[in-house]
Motif scaffolding. Structure first.
Motif, PDB file in Angstrom:
ATOM      1  N   UNK A  87       0.853  -1.187   0.000  1.00 43.24           N
ATOM      2  CA  UNK A  87       0.000   0.000   0.000  1.00 43.24           C
ATOM      3  C   UNK A  87       0.894   1.245   0.000  1.00 43.24           C
ATOM      4  N   UNK A  88       0.617   2.146  -0.920  1.00 42.93           N
ATOM      5  CA  UNK A  88       1.429   3.348  -1.040  1.00 42.93           C
ATOM      6  C   UNK A  88       2.639   3.164  -1.935  1.00 42.93           C
ATOM      7  N   UNK A  89       2.978   1.904  -2.267  1.00 37.60           N
ATOM      8  CA  UNK A  89       4.093   1.614  -3.158  1.00 37.60           C
ATOM      9  C   UNK A  89       3.599   1.142  -4.520  1.00 37.60           C
ATOM     10  N   UNK A  90       2.547   0.334  -4.533  1.00 41.02           N
ATOM     11  CA  UNK A  90       1.884  -0.049  -5.774  1.00 41.02           C
ATOM     12  C   UNK A  90       1.142   1.173  -6.303  1.00 41.02           C
ATOM     13  N   UNK A  91       1.295   1.520  -7.585  1.00 38.46           N
ATOM     14  CA  UNK A  91       0.731   2.770  -8.095  1.00 38.46           C
ATOM     15  C   UNK A  91      -0.789   2.848  -8.065  1.00 38.46           C
ATOM     16  N   UNK A  92      -1.494   1.697  -8.065  1.00 42.66           N
ATOM     17  CA  UNK A  92      -2.947   1.712  -8.083  1.00 42.66           C
ATOM     18  C   UNK A  92      -3.569   1.386  -6.735  1.00 42.66           C
ATOM     19  N   UNK A  93      -2.831   0.686  -5.877  1.00 38.09           N
ATOM     20  CA  UNK A  93      -3.385   0.113  -4.660  1.00 38.09           C
ATOM     21  C   UNK A  93      -3.671   1.179  -3.602  1.00 38.09           C
ATOM     22  N   UNK A  94      -4.928   1.211  -3.160  1.00 42.23           N
ATOM     23  CA  UNK A  94      -5.334   2.187  -2.149  1.00 42.23           C
ATOM     24  C   UNK A  94      -5.506   1.567  -0.773  1.00 42.23           C
ATOM     25  N   UNK A  95      -6.000   0.354  -0.720  1.00 41.76           N
ATOM     26  CA  UNK A  95      -6.124  -0.328   0.568  1.00 41.76           C
ATOM     27  C   UNK A  95      -6.382  -1.799   0.341  1.00 41.76           C
ATOM     28  N   UNK A  96      -6.246  -2.581   1.420  1.00 44.65           N
ATOM     29  CA  UNK A  96      -6.443  -4.026   1.362  1.00 44.65           C
ATOM     30  C   UNK A  96      -7.433  -4.430   2.446  1.00 44.65           C
ATOM     31  N   UNK A  97      -8.458  -5.174   2.066  1.00 42.18           N
ATOM     32  CA  UNK A  97      -9.404  -5.754   3.024  1.00 42.18           C
ATOM     33  C   UNK A  97      -9.100  -7.240   3.142  1.00 42.18           C
ATOM     34  N   UNK A  98      -8.701  -7.695   4.327  1.00 38.10           N
ATOM     35  CA  UNK A  98      -8.358  -9.101   4.552  1.00 38.10           C
ATOM     36  C   UNK A  98      -9.576  -9.841   5.081  1.00 38.10           C
ATOM     37  N   UNK A  99      -9.954 -10.910   4.379  1.00 35.57           N
ATOM     38  CA  UNK A  99     -11.148 -11.680   4.746  1.00 35.57           C
ATOM     39  C   UNK A  99     -10.802 -12.925   5.555  1.00 35.57           C
ATOM     40  N   UNK A 100      -9.636 -13.479   5.344  1.00 36.84           N
ATOM     41  CA  UNK A 100      -9.201 -14.667   6.091  1.00 36.84           C
ATOM     42  C   UNK A 100      -7.689 -14.744   6.031  1.00 36.84           C
ATOM     43  N   UNK A 101      -7.098 -15.198   7.133  1.00 34.34           N
ATOM     44  CA  UNK A 101      -5.641 -15.365   7.217  1.00 34.34           C
ATOM     45  C   UNK A 101      -5.418 -16.567   8.137  1.00 34.34           C
ATOM     46  N   UNK A 102      -5.046 -17.708   7.537  1.00 32.46           N
ATOM     47  CA  UNK A 102      -4.973 -18.936   8.328  1.00 32.46           C
ATOM     48  C   UNK A 102      -3.885 -19.858   7.789  1.00 32.46           C
ATOM     49  N   UNK A 103      -3.519 -20.826   8.596  1.00 30.63           N
ATOM     50  CA  UNK A 103      -2.512 -21.823   8.217  1.00 30.63           C
ATOM     51  C   UNK A 103      -3.181 -23.183   8.129  1.00 30.63           C
ATOM     52  N   UNK A 104      -2.941 -23.879   7.043  1.00 27.55           N
ATOM     53  CA  UNK A 104      -3.484 -25.219   6.841  1.00 27.55           C
ATOM     54  C   UNK A 104      -2.402 -26.098   6.232  1.00 27.55           C
ATOM     55  N   UNK A 105      -2.113 -27.218   6.893  1.00 26.35           N
ATOM     56  CA  UNK A 105      -1.078 -28.147   6.439  1.00 26.35           C
ATOM     57  C   UNK A 105       0.257 -27.436   6.211  1.00 26.35           C
ATOM     58  N   UNK A 106       0.579 -26.514   7.106  1.00 24.55           N
ATOM     59  CA  UNK A 106       1.844 -25.809   7.039  1.00 24.55           C
ATOM     60  C   UNK A 106       1.919 -24.693   6.026  1.00 24.55           C
ATOM     61  N   UNK A 107       0.816 -24.424   5.339  1.00 26.25           N
ATOM     62  CA  UNK A 107       0.774 -23.387   4.310  1.00 26.25           C
ATOM     63  C   UNK A 107      -0.122 -22.249   4.763  1.00 26.25           C
ATOM     64  N   UNK A 108       0.372 -21.016   4.631  1.00 24.89           N
ATOM     65  CA  UNK A 108      -0.414 -19.860   5.045  1.00 24.89           C
ATOM     66  C   UNK A 108      -1.276 -19.359   3.876  1.00 24.89           C
TER      67      UNK A 108
END
Length: 211
Positions: A87-108
């Motif tokens: 955010x602020x570095x990508x020329x188009x990106x204004x914000x990020x909405x995170x819907x899920x953040x989890x680890x399954x079988x060692x993978x995030x």
């Protein structure tokens, strides 16, 4: 070409406004989460197409974008793979909405929507919601991100991190863009340009110690 882009992006703008209404404010947003799930259920945008689809006029283009960063591998991977750092570095990106953040079988897994202002017609920006899933392979030092954006534009990204020794790291973005043949050139040109600008900005931020 400008007229063509107006014709192509007019329905995009209309559909985007219908789906999004007013811009969401919170980093975790129920409306965007619903849109993300609808896109996931409808398009399964994490899957690679087996090839161009002539029936709906789609095609795919791949580009590789390497950049070397004067910082150790672990630090570069942690800073670069965090989408919020873009955010602020990508020329188009204004914000990020995170819907899920989890680890399954060692993978995030990180399911998110990137809210972007994309200059689609004569440099005039249109707010676009890009729905994405990131899969972080921390042990192997790479991550994948697949995205879907109206009107059915898909990107597949694999970002590899290589230790060059001497406290230097090479980051290589492998990008595949999938879109209608009338949109593919515009999609690739803008996508490659924005990723290259982001790479340079991340390199500067990491090397300067800001990240």
């Amino acid at each position: 070409m400008s007229r063509l882009l107006r014709l192509l992006t007019a329905p995009l703008l209309i559909v985007t406004l219908v789906l999004t209404g007013t811009p969401a404010r919170a980093d975790s947003d129920p409306l965007l989460a619903t849109q993300w799930q609808l896109a996931w259920d409808t398009y399964r945008f994490y899957e690679h197409l087996t090839g161009p689809l002539p029936l709906d006029g789609r095609t795919a283009v791949t580009r590789d974008l390497p950049i070397d960063i004067d910082a150790p591998l672990d630090h570069v991977f942690a800073a670069y793979s965090d989408i919020n750092h873009h955010i602020g570095l990508h020329p188009f990106l204004k914000r990020v909405a995170t819907h899920a953040d989890y680890v399954q079988d060692g993978l995030r897994y990180v399911n998110f929507t990137a809210v972007e202002d994309v200059p689609v017609t004569d440099g005039v920006p249109v707010t676009v919601n890009t729905h994405a899933q990131q899969r972080v392979h921390a042990a192997e030092y790479f991550y994948e991100t697949d995205t879907w954006t109206m009107p059915n534009v898909v990107t597949h990204q694999r970002i590899d991190f290589t230790d060059l020794g001497g406290g230097r790291t090479r980051v290589t973005e492998h990008l595949t863009f999938e879109a209608n043949v009338l949109l593919i050139d515009f999609t690739v040109t803008n996508g490659v340009s924005s990723h290259q600008q982001t790479q340079v900005a991340l390199k500067e931020a990491i090397e300067s110690g800001r990240l």
